[in-house]
Write an enzyme that holds these catalytic residues in place. Structure first.
Site, PDB file in Angstrom:
ATOM      1  N   HIS A  56      -4.356  -0.339  -9.655  1.00 34.77           N
ATOM      2  CA  HIS A  56      -3.652   0.654  -9.630  1.00 34.77           C
ATOM      3  C   HIS A  56      -1.790  -0.578  -9.535  1.00 34.77           C
ATOM      4  O   HIS A  56      -1.153   0.465 -10.178  1.00 34.77           O
ATOM      5  CB  HIS A  56      -3.045   1.391  -8.652  1.00 34.77           C
ATOM      6  CG  HIS A  56      -4.300   2.105  -8.556  1.00 34.77           C
ATOM      7  ND1 HIS A  56      -4.904   2.952  -7.418  1.00 34.77           N
ATOM      8  CD2 HIS A  56      -5.273   2.870  -9.703  1.00 34.77           C
ATOM      9  CE1 HIS A  56      -5.807   3.805  -7.791  1.00 34.77           C
ATOM     10  NE2 HIS A  56      -6.228   3.587  -8.434  1.00 34.77           N
TER      11      HIS A  56
ATOM     12  N   ASP B 158       0.480  -2.774  -3.171  1.00 32.50           N
ATOM     13  CA  ASP B 158       1.743  -3.194  -1.775  1.00 32.50           C
ATOM     14  C   ASP B 158       1.336  -4.516  -1.487  1.00 32.50           C
ATOM     15  O   ASP B 158       2.380  -5.797  -0.782  1.00 32.50           O
ATOM     16  CB  ASP B 158       1.473  -2.821  -0.016  1.00 32.50           C
ATOM     17  CG  ASP B 158      -0.033  -2.972   0.322  1.00 32.50           C
ATOM     18  OD1 ASP B 158      -0.814  -3.978  -0.183  1.00 32.50           O
ATOM     19  OD2 ASP B 158      -1.144  -2.220   1.183  1.00 32.50           O
TER      20      ASP B 158
ATOM     21  N   ASN C   9      -4.762  -0.347  -3.289  1.00 39.99           N
ATOM     22  CA  ASN C   9      -3.286  -0.468  -2.904  1.00 39.99           C
ATOM     23  C   ASN C   9      -2.199  -1.148  -3.818  1.00 39.99           C
ATOM     24  O   ASN C   9      -2.344  -1.934  -4.774  1.00 39.99           O
ATOM     25  CB  ASN C   9      -3.182  -1.299  -1.483  1.00 39.99           C
ATOM     26  CG  ASN C   9      -4.336  -0.399  -0.740  1.00 39.99           C
ATOM     27  OD1 ASN C   9      -4.606   1.283  -0.499  1.00 39.99           O
ATOM     28  ND2 ASN C   9      -4.539  -1.331   0.175  1.00 39.99           N
TER      29      ASN C   9
ATOM     30  N   ILE D 225     -11.594   5.332   8.378  1.00 41.52           N
ATOM     31  CA  ILE D 225     -11.943   6.357   9.692  1.00 41.52           C
ATOM     32  C   ILE D 225     -11.962   7.685   8.820  1.00 41.52           C
ATOM     33  O   ILE D 225     -10.541   8.266   7.600  1.00 41.52           O
ATOM     34  CB  ILE D 225     -10.548   5.819  10.490  1.00 41.52           C
ATOM     35  CG1 ILE D 225     -10.324   4.641  11.012  1.00 41.52           C
ATOM     36  CG2 ILE D 225     -10.684   7.387  11.358  1.00 41.52           C
ATOM     37  CD1 ILE D 225      -8.885   4.984  11.686  1.00 41.52           C
ATOM     38  N   GLY D 226     -12.621   8.580   9.286  1.00 43.48           N
ATOM     39  CA  GLY D 226     -12.740   9.842   8.299  1.00 43.48           C
ATOM     40  C   GLY D 226     -13.785   9.698   7.321  1.00 43.48           C
ATOM     41  O   GLY D 226     -14.253   8.523   7.138  1.00 43.48           O
TER      42      GLY D 226
ATOM     43  N   CYS E 117      16.022  -4.348 -24.416  1.00 41.84           N
ATOM     44  CA  CYS E 117      15.882  -3.588 -25.181  1.00 41.84           C
ATOM     45  C   CYS E 117      16.507  -2.560 -24.871  1.00 41.84           C
ATOM     46  O   CYS E 117      16.786  -1.140 -25.856  1.00 41.84           O
ATOM     47  CB  CYS E 117      14.812  -3.751 -26.175  1.00 41.84           C
ATOM     48  SG  CYS E 117      13.672  -2.474 -24.739  1.00 41.84           S
TER      49      CYS E 117
ATOM     50  N   CYS F 292     -10.064  -1.224  10.305  1.00 44.04           N
ATOM     51  CA  CYS F 292     -10.794  -2.325   9.499  1.00 44.04           C
ATOM     52  C   CYS F 292     -10.710  -4.081   9.491  1.00 44.04           C
ATOM     53  O   CYS F 292     -10.961  -4.467  10.672  1.00 44.04           O
ATOM     54  CB  CYS F 292      -9.933  -2.707   8.378  1.00 44.04           C
ATOM     55  SG  CYS F 292     -10.767  -0.755   6.754  1.00 44.04           S
TER      56      CYS F 292
END
Length: 291
Positions: free
Chosen positions: A140, A125, A123, A266-267, A202, A283
């Site tokens: 990331h 965030d 994430n 989930i999934g 710059c 979670c």
């Protein structure tokens, strides 16, 4: 207190409450681990009100035909950058105000107790950092930082917001919906007059310190995470379908090392056929039950 945080379920797929047998199985998994390697994905932040991409029925891909910006397009096209930053400018006040939920706080507490050896989040965030996690790699990157593609100078995203406001004193746009990375929905007409600042050092192109789709995670970061995994004795994946290879590769490495792997999502996920344990719960509902 962890227990007092009320979840925001707008972007959380429907699921049954945790099964007592599953709670017991995850408890045994965590208790048996001395150096737990945890990888989290968008599904851990949905209870903080941030949508993900892939969740059935509620993810961005399910609700819209919108797709995130591609790295090559951002670098190549001034109009793509204008569109990205205009949307990001509108979405930033809401996106940056999201707070950690129960799941983030539980993982922080596991770190404090010495149970969690290293946390890798896919994430961008900053919610794990807001929760207080320190043994963490943001695989990331993070939207709260911005850097120059030319000279590498870094500034805070909050600081850039002030530059946007100074450059666009009369520009106004109402957002239509919010996306997982703080992006919002705007029309081309709304975007066309938005002014984007250059690097103040710059004059180069400013980009969020995140790995856009089509870009790759640095070899140094990948190597660092592999080292942390090598020091660990088990792996927990929380809130990720692991569809993106940049994260999936570490699950493959864990399987190669014959580490037990638990998946809480989930999934379905890419790990379901080789995980030691698969749990289909929220979670923020299941993790607090583990002592």
């Amino acid at each position: 207190s962890v227990s007092r945080i009320s979840p925001n379920l707008t972007f959380v797929p429907a699921c049954l409450p945790p099964d007592p047998v599953e709670v017991e199985e995850l408890q045994h998994f965590v208790s048996s681990s001395k150096r737990l390697f945890v990888m989290t994905g968008a599904g851990i932040s949905t209870e903080s009100g941030i949508p993900d991409y892939r969740s059935e029925g509620v993810g961005l891909y399910a609700r819209t035909d919108r797709r995130p910006v591609q790295h090559a397009e951002f670098v190549r096209s001034a109009s793509a950058r204008q569109r990205y930053w205009a949307r990001n400018f509108v979405g930033w006040p809401q996106f940056s105000s999201h707070q950690p939920n129960t799941a983030h706080l539980v993982l922080r507490d596991w770190e404090k107790l010495g149970k969690l050896h290293w946390l890798v989040t896919q994430n961008v965030d900053a919610l794990h950092t807001k929760a207080g996690s320190q043994r963490i790699t943001e695989l990331h990157g993070c939207t709260h930082r911005v850097f120059c593609l030319a000279c590498g100078d870094q500034i805070l995203r909050s600081e850039l917001q002030e530059h946007f406001e100074a450059l666009n004193p009369t520009w106004k746009a109402e957002a239509f919906g919010v996306a997982p990375d703080g992006d919002v929905f705007l029309t081309d007409e709304q975007v066309c007059n938005f002014q984007v600042p250059a690097c103040h050092k710059c004059g180069g192109i400013l980009k969020p310190d995140v790995t856009f789709f089509g870009d790759t995670v640095s070899e140094e970061k990948v190597s660092f995470v592999h080292q942390r995994l090598a020091e660990s004795d088990s792996m927990l994946v929380a809130g990720s379908s692991m569809q993106v290879y940049s994260g999936y590769r570490f699950a493959l490495a864990a399987r190669e090392k014959k580490l037990p792997i638990a998946v809480l999502n989930i999934g379905p996920t890419r790990l379901d056929h080789f995980a030691s344990l698969k749990l289909n719960s929220r979670c923020g509902e299941l993790l607090p039950l583990i002592v």
